[in-house]
Design a protein around this motif. Structure first.
Motif, short mmCIF file in Angstrom:
data_model
loop_
_atom_site.label_atom_id
_atom_site.label_comp_id
_atom_site.label_asym_id
_atom_site.label_seq_id
_atom_site.Cartn_x
_atom_site.Cartn_y
_atom_site.Cartn_z
N LYS A 289 -6.15 -0.60 -1.48
CA LYS A 289 -5.11 0.04 -0.96
C LYS A 289 -4.77 -1.15 -0.61
O LYS A 289 -3.12 -1.12 -0.44
N GLY A 290 -5.35 -2.44 0.01
CA GLY A 290 -5.19 -3.76 1.22
C GLY A 290 -4.65 -4.57 -0.96
O GLY A 290 -3.40 -5.43 -0.27
N LEU A 291 -4.98 -4.20 -1.73
CA LEU A 291 -4.39 -4.36 -3.19
C LEU A 291 -3.29 -4.54 -3.09
O LEU A 291 -2.41 -5.31 -3.68
N LEU A 292 -2.86 -3.37 -3.21
CA LEU A 292 -1.49 -2.96 -3.98
C LEU A 292 -0.56 -2.85 -2.28
O LEU A 292 0.11 -3.22 -3.17
N ALA A 293 -0.94 -3.10 -1.48
CA ALA A 293 -0.30 -3.60 -0.34
C ALA A 293 0.28 -5.18 -0.94
O ALA A 293 1.12 -5.68 -0.43
N GLU A 294 -0.52 -6.32 -0.90
CA GLU A 294 -0.32 -7.02 -1.30
C GLU A 294 0.87 -6.97 -2.62
O GLU A 294 1.53 -8.24 -3.06
N LEU A 295 0.24 -6.43 -3.97
CA LEU A 295 1.00 -6.83 -4.41
C LEU A 295 2.50 -5.62 -4.51
O LEU A 295 3.32 -6.97 -5.14
N ALA A 296 2.38 -4.95 -3.35
CA ALA A 296 3.95 -4.74 -3.56
C ALA A 296 4.57 -5.81 -2.64
O ALA A 296 5.85 -5.89 -3.04
N ALA A 304 6.65 -4.45 6.70
CA ALA A 304 6.97 -2.51 7.22
C ALA A 304 5.86 -2.00 5.96
O ALA A 304 5.80 -1.29 6.02
N LEU A 305 7.26 -1.90 4.76
CA LEU A 305 6.49 -0.96 3.63
C LEU A 305 5.12 -1.37 2.69
O LEU A 305 4.38 -0.33 2.49
N ALA A 306 4.92 -3.13 3.15
CA ALA A 306 3.32 -3.16 3.21
C ALA A 306 3.10 -2.80 3.82
O ALA A 306 1.20 -1.99 2.99
N ALA A 307 2.27 -2.58 4.81
CA ALA A 307 2.00 -1.92 6.08
C ALA A 307 1.48 -0.05 5.56
O ALA A 307 0.68 0.11 5.79
N GLU A 308 3.36 0.40 4.85
CA GLU A 308 2.81 1.55 4.27
C GLU A 308 1.62 1.84 3.51
O GLU A 308 0.72 3.13 3.30
N VAL A 309 2.21 1.24 2.70
CA VAL A 309 1.61 1.03 1.35
C VAL A 309 -0.37 0.48 1.87
O VAL A 309 -0.88 1.84 1.50
N ALA A 311 -1.64 1.54 4.53
CA ALA A 311 -2.28 3.15 5.21
C ALA A 311 -2.01 4.49 4.27
O ALA A 311 -2.47 5.11 4.11
N ALA A 312 -1.43 4.40 2.99
CA ALA A 312 -1.46 5.57 2.83
C ALA A 312 -2.56 5.86 2.19
O ALA A 312 -3.57 5.13 2.07
N ASN A 313 -2.47 7.65 1.58
CA ASN A 313 -3.74 8.39 1.15
C ASN A 313 -3.81 7.74 -0.13
O ASN A 313 -5.55 8.48 0.00
N THR A 314 -3.11 7.80 -1.31
CA THR A 314 -3.85 7.65 -2.55
C THR A 314 -2.77 6.91 -3.12
O THR A 314 -1.68 6.36 -2.59
N GLY A 315 -3.19 6.49 -4.45
CA GLY A 315 -2.96 5.14 -5.16
C GLY A 315 -1.12 5.72 -5.10
O GLY A 315 -0.54 5.17 -5.51
N LEU A 316 -1.61 6.74 -5.95
CA LEU A 316 -0.17 7.68 -5.44
C LEU A 316 0.54 7.87 -5.20
O LEU A 316 1.95 7.35 -4.87
N GLY A 317 0.07 7.86 -3.40
CA GLY A 317 1.03 7.76 -2.41
C GLY A 317 1.98 6.59 -2.47
O GLY A 317 3.41 6.74 -2.17
N ALA A 318 1.27 5.69 -2.31
CA ALA A 318 1.33 4.35 -2.29
C ALA A 318 2.48 3.85 -3.85
O ALA A 318 3.88 3.07 -3.13
N LEU A 319 2.22 4.34 -5.05
CA LEU A 319 3.17 3.96 -5.71
C LEU A 319 4.88 5.22 -5.70
O LEU A 319 5.93 4.15 -5.76
N GLN A 320 4.82 6.53 -4.75
CA GLN A 320 6.03 6.96 -4.08
C GLN A 320 6.97 6.34 -3.43
O GLN A 320 7.79 5.90 -3.37
N LEU A 321 5.77 5.60 -2.24
CA LEU A 321 6.49 4.75 -1.66
C LEU A 321 7.31 3.81 -1.97
O LEU A 321 8.62 3.80 -1.61
N CYS A 322 6.63 2.73 -3.30
CA CYS A 322 7.30 1.68 -3.71
C CYS A 322 8.56 2.24 -4.40
O CYS A 322 9.52 1.40 -4.29
N ALA A 323 8.44 3.33 -5.14
CA ALA A 323 9.19 3.68 -5.89
C ALA A 323 10.69 4.43 -5.38
O ALA A 323 11.89 3.79 -5.24
#
Length: 370
Positions: A289-296, A304-309, A311-323
């Motif tokens: 999820k740290g890498l996903l935050a950096e890619l976001a 703020a969004l990167a921090a949410e990513v 902390a996301a529960n799953t990769g899908l959750g991170a994707l939904q936040l960004c979408a």
């Protein structure tokens, strides 16, 4: 379509025996229980139809008719796959509901409940995944049509000792509490002996090259296969069922190049490839999820969004936040995964593109070919 290659040929080449998913077992148990409610008799064996048309028959390991309910149980046979649920007793208890109620799902003992967002089910729902739910609905409707029912039922799926078995899975970390998930997209468990499956990948490349195929696709499963066929109209023998073994595909194609290689799979799995993992199995690599935050961030997310990513529960959750924020995280993951693939190819003359999908097969990220 050719039948000399692709997923079915790979499985045949391994010599390994396939098995049945918990979703298939739950569907068979539900069909038997509902039939017993409508007719007074449990069909044994009970035959179901899987999403790809196969019609396996399951022997009943348990049955109980309580007047207002019926319960049937199926012992899961995972074939030659080292599945922690092999031998588990999957039960379904069916109760009639008033007309118009539809099919209502409940989690019985040993089946988990979703407690966190980011999964393909709402919080509070029993952990019975979308495809098994649809299989059960379809078979309830068929039984109703055959035997004069309305198709309005409560279906409670349980797994003996499921809560104990679930401790050996990722469910507790994902917030699926109380037991196992009822899974499966095809109804069939494809056995993965690492050495046998990697050898089958190599034979798949050989078959495709011998047939003159210049564009191959490494797919993580049947859903990604359907996606690449819809995108590129590839024949069956151009499809490589790479499963979790992305590195095996890339290393063999490096030595035996083709003009183009498409890698297609679920967003979370391909985020692992973006992180440099060549084995995408959940027991051997995890979503970073740290890498996903950096890619976001590199895709336009604010802190703020990167921090949410992160902390996301799953990769899908991170994707939904960004979408929701209009940040193309899926495309960014696909681009970085493509770059990792090119690094493994070490200059081999192969054009690579990556397609990320969600559980339904919808494209949620795509790289340009390089």
């Amino acid at each position: 379509m050719s039948t000399s290659g692709g997923r079915s040929a790979q499985l045949k080449h391994t010599g390994l025996r396939p098995g049945w998913t918990t979703g298939a077992c739950a569907t068979a148990a539900t069909t038997a229980a509902y039939t017993a409610l409508l007719t007074g008799e449990f069909p044994d064996p009970v035959t179901i139809t899987l999403p790809k048309g196969q019609t396996p028959a399951f022997a009943l390991a348990a049955e109980e008719h309580g007047g207002s309910y019926a319960t049937a149980g199926i012992v899961k046979d995972a074939g030659d796959d080292p599945d922690v649920t092999h031998g588990a007793l999957v039960r379904s208890t069916v109760r009639l509901l008033p007309p118009g109620s539809g099919v209502v799902f409940r989690a019985g003992a040993g089946v988990g409940t979703v407690t966190r967002p980011g999964l393909p089910l709402e919080v509070g729902e029993p952990a019975i995944n979308p495809v098994p739910r649809q299989m059960i609905r379809d078979h309830v409707a068929r039984a109703a049509a055959l035997h004069g029912g309305t198709g309005d039922v409560e279906v409670t799926v349980s797994v003996d000792h499921g809560e104990e078995i679930a401790r050996s899975t990722w469910n507790p970390r994902l917030g699926i509490l109380g037991g196992l998930s009822i899974l499966g997209t095809t109804g069939i468990v494809v056995p993965y002996s690492c050495s046998a499956w990697i050898d089958s990948i190599r034979r798949g490349v050989d078959v495709a090259r011998a047939a003159g195929r210049t564009h191959l696709a490494g797919c993580t499963g049947s859903t990604s296969e359907r996606t690449v066929v819809s995108l590129y109209d590839l024949p069956e023998d151009a499809l490589l069922d790479m499963g979790d073994f992305a590195g095996a595909v890339l290393k063999y194609v490096r030595r035996h190049p083709v003009d183009r290689l498409t890698i297609c799979g679920g967003f979370a799995k391909l985020s692992k490839l973006a992180a440099g993992h060549m084995d995408l199995h959940s027991a051997r690599s995890q979503v970073d999820k740290g890498l996903l935050a950096e890619l976001a961030r590199t895709a336009g997310a604010d802190e703020a969004l990167a921090a949410e990513v992160a902390a996301a529960n799953t990769g899908l959750g991170a994707l939904q936040l960004c979408a929701a924020a209009g940040v193309p995280l899926g495309d960014r993951v696909a681009e970085v995964a493509r770059d990792q693939a090119l690094a493994v190819l070490r200059g081999a003359p192969v054009v690579v593109d990556v397609v990320c999908i969600d559980r339904a097969g919808k494209v949620v990220g795509r790289s340009s070919p390089l």
